[in-house]
Enzyme design. Structure first.
Site, mmCIF file in Angstrom:
data_model
loop_
_atom_site.group_PDB
_atom_site.id
_atom_site.type_symbol
_atom_site.label_atom_id
_atom_site.label_comp_id
_atom_site.label_asym_id
_atom_site.label_seq_id
_atom_site.Cartn_x
_atom_site.Cartn_y
_atom_site.Cartn_z
ATOM 1 N N HIS A 26 -0.614 -1.854 5.833
ATOM 2 C CA HIS A 26 -0.228 -0.882 6.857
ATOM 3 C C HIS A 26 -0.580 -1.381 8.261
ATOM 4 C CE1 HIS A 26 0.691 3.048 4.581
ATOM 5 N NE2 HIS A 26 0.806 2.035 3.737
ATOM 6 N N VAL A 54 2.513 -2.748 11.676
ATOM 7 C CA VAL A 54 2.564 -2.059 12.976
ATOM 8 C C VAL A 54 1.793 -2.899 13.996
ATOM 9 C CG1 VAL A 54 2.082 0.066 14.240
ATOM 10 C CG2 VAL A 54 2.608 0.168 11.787
ATOM 11 N N GLY A 99 1.657 -5.943 14.214
ATOM 12 C CA GLY A 99 1.094 -7.140 13.608
ATOM 13 C C GLY A 99 -0.308 -6.899 13.092
ATOM 14 N N SER A 106 -5.245 -2.537 14.495
ATOM 15 C CA SER A 106 -4.957 -1.321 15.271
ATOM 16 C C SER A 106 -5.026 -0.068 14.406
ATOM 17 C CB SER A 106 -3.579 -1.423 15.937
ATOM 18 O OG SER A 106 -2.569 -1.720 14.988
ATOM 19 N N PRO A 149 7.275 1.034 5.600
ATOM 20 C CA PRO A 149 8.034 1.229 4.358
ATOM 21 C C PRO A 149 7.608 2.520 3.666
ATOM 22 C CG PRO A 149 7.349 -1.051 4.564
ATOM 23 C CD PRO A 149 6.676 -0.316 5.688
ATOM 24 N N HIS A 187 0.991 -2.839 -5.965
ATOM 25 C CA HIS A 187 0.853 -1.513 -6.566
ATOM 26 C C HIS A 187 0.347 -1.588 -7.995
ATOM 27 C CE1 HIS A 187 3.845 0.561 -3.579
ATOM 28 N NE2 HIS A 187 2.658 0.327 -3.048
ATOM 29 N N THR A 188 0.049 -2.787 -8.475
ATOM 30 C CA THR A 188 -0.568 -2.912 -9.783
ATOM 31 C C THR A 188 -1.959 -2.293 -9.775
ATOM 32 O OG1 THR A 188 -1.187 -4.459 -11.530
ATOM 33 C CG2 THR A 188 -1.517 -5.209 -9.280
ATOM 34 N N ASP A 211 0.363 1.987 -11.600
ATOM 35 C CA ASP A 211 0.603 1.062 -12.706
ATOM 36 C C ASP A 211 -0.014 1.692 -13.951
ATOM 37 O OD1 ASP A 211 1.075 -1.065 -14.353
ATOM 38 O OD2 ASP A 211 -0.271 -2.460 -13.349
ATOM 39 N N ASP A 219 -2.788 -7.234 -12.306
ATOM 40 C CA ASP A 219 -2.072 -8.008 -13.317
ATOM 41 C C ASP A 219 -0.570 -7.796 -13.159
ATOM 42 O OD1 ASP A 219 -1.591 -5.459 -14.355
ATOM 43 O OD2 ASP A 219 -3.189 -5.617 -15.851
#
Length: 328
Positions: free
Chosen positions: A74, A78, A80, A84, A166, A196-197, A249, A257
């Protein structure tokens, strides 16, 4: 002889500096970027201090790993990778809706406090966050990688700038566009989604897929595995607690994994944006590739380095914050 030895030492040190720069330097929007070993002379214990700090917090709360990984993502999307997102205050990035559930701020502040004792004014909060994200993956049984450092901290943090992060319901085209704007390609998209695993999502981010997604049949998103649907509905009842958290997951939410990709193949992706990686041909190819552990681990490290160099501030840009939650 003494003079010649001294000169040899100087030359050797210069060679080391050049090699480190060649190994880790990157060009970002025309600026010389980060490099592996940036603090080798000015704060040689930086990585061990960050690592031990993350491990201490991880031992008391293993879920902090996914929080730190998500926070780094995140931050980079934003302004880079400039820390921030860590700044407190009214209408800062930290208060933006996509960031209100971020966790792990105390870990970064703890590491920063220790580094200010060891080498005051040297290590940026942005670098601490990048290192902590890597260490979080390693602690959850993922593969480590070398983290280029040398970032400076940003002085701008606005909640409105986080609006284009996103989102959980983005189409593949929108996801690819958002990543492309940061210099990341479709492979990077799939690889980084694989983060997201580990971690969880609140019911409010996906319960709409379970009940009111369609007006026919059972009302659920047809891409959800019918055998998995009752499990999700039990965890997130239609009128239940929308803040309840569910593993992204299923069955392996605390281990880094490739089961995340297998779940997508089975129709068991929790977020709509995740499951679409399997139903879209342009991303499905990569999902299949990353069913193998080795390929995913190697590519994840590469994509993380690539992401961590988005619009970095170096040299005299930005600042080195004294505390990570406030501009100097």
């Amino acid at each position: 002889m003494r003079g010649r030895t001294s000169n040899n030492v100087i030359v050797s040190r210069l060679i080391v500096v050049v090699l480190l720069a060649l190994q880790g330097a990157s060009l970002v929007h025309g600026q010389v970027g980060t490099c592996v070993g940036f603090y080798s002379q000015t704060c040689p214990r930086v990585e061990s201090i960050v690592r031990s700090t993350v491990q201490t917090h991880f031992e008391s709360n293993p879920t902090i790993a996914s929080g730190l990984l998500r926070m780094h993502f995140h931050d980079c999307f934003v302004h880079g990778c400039d820390a921030s997102v860590l700044i407190e205050g009214t209408n800062t990035e930290r208060t933006a809706p996509p960031n209100r559930l971020l966790r792990g701020f105390e870990v970064i502040e703890d590491a920063k406090a220790k580094l200010e004792v060891a080498c005051p004014g040297i290590v940026s909060c942005a670098d601490i966050l990048a290192l902590a994200a890597r260490d979080s993956v390693f602690l959850t049984k993922g593969q480590s990688w070398q983290v280029p450092t040398g970032r400076r901290d940003g002085r701008v943090s606005l909640d409105s700038d986080a609006a284009n992060l996103p989102a959980f319901n983005d189409s593949i085209d929108v996801q690819k566009q958002k990543f492309a704007e940061k210099g990341l390609d479709t492979k990077d998209l799939v690889v980084l989604a694989g983060g997201h695993t580990i971690g969880t999502a609140a019911c409010r981010l996906f319960s709409y897929r379970l009940y009111n997604f369609t007006t026919s049949g059972n009302g659920a998103d047809p891409t959800i595995d019918p055998a998995f649907l009752p499990q999700l509905r039990a965890l997130c009842p239609q009128n239940g607690d929308r803040t309840r958290r569910v593993g992204l997951d299923p069955g392996s939410q605390n281990r880094f994994d490739t089961s995340y990709f297998y779940n997508l193949m089975k129709g068991r992706g929790v977020l709509e944006s995740d499951q679409k990686l399997w139903t879209d041909a342009s991303t499905k190819t990569f999902v299949k590739r990353f069913l193998g552990v080795t390929a995913f681990n190697v590519e994840f490290g590469r994509s993380m380095v690539k992401m961590s160099n988005i619009d970095v501030k170096t040299g005299t840009q930005g600042e080195i914050r004294k505390i990570c939650s406030a501009i100097n």
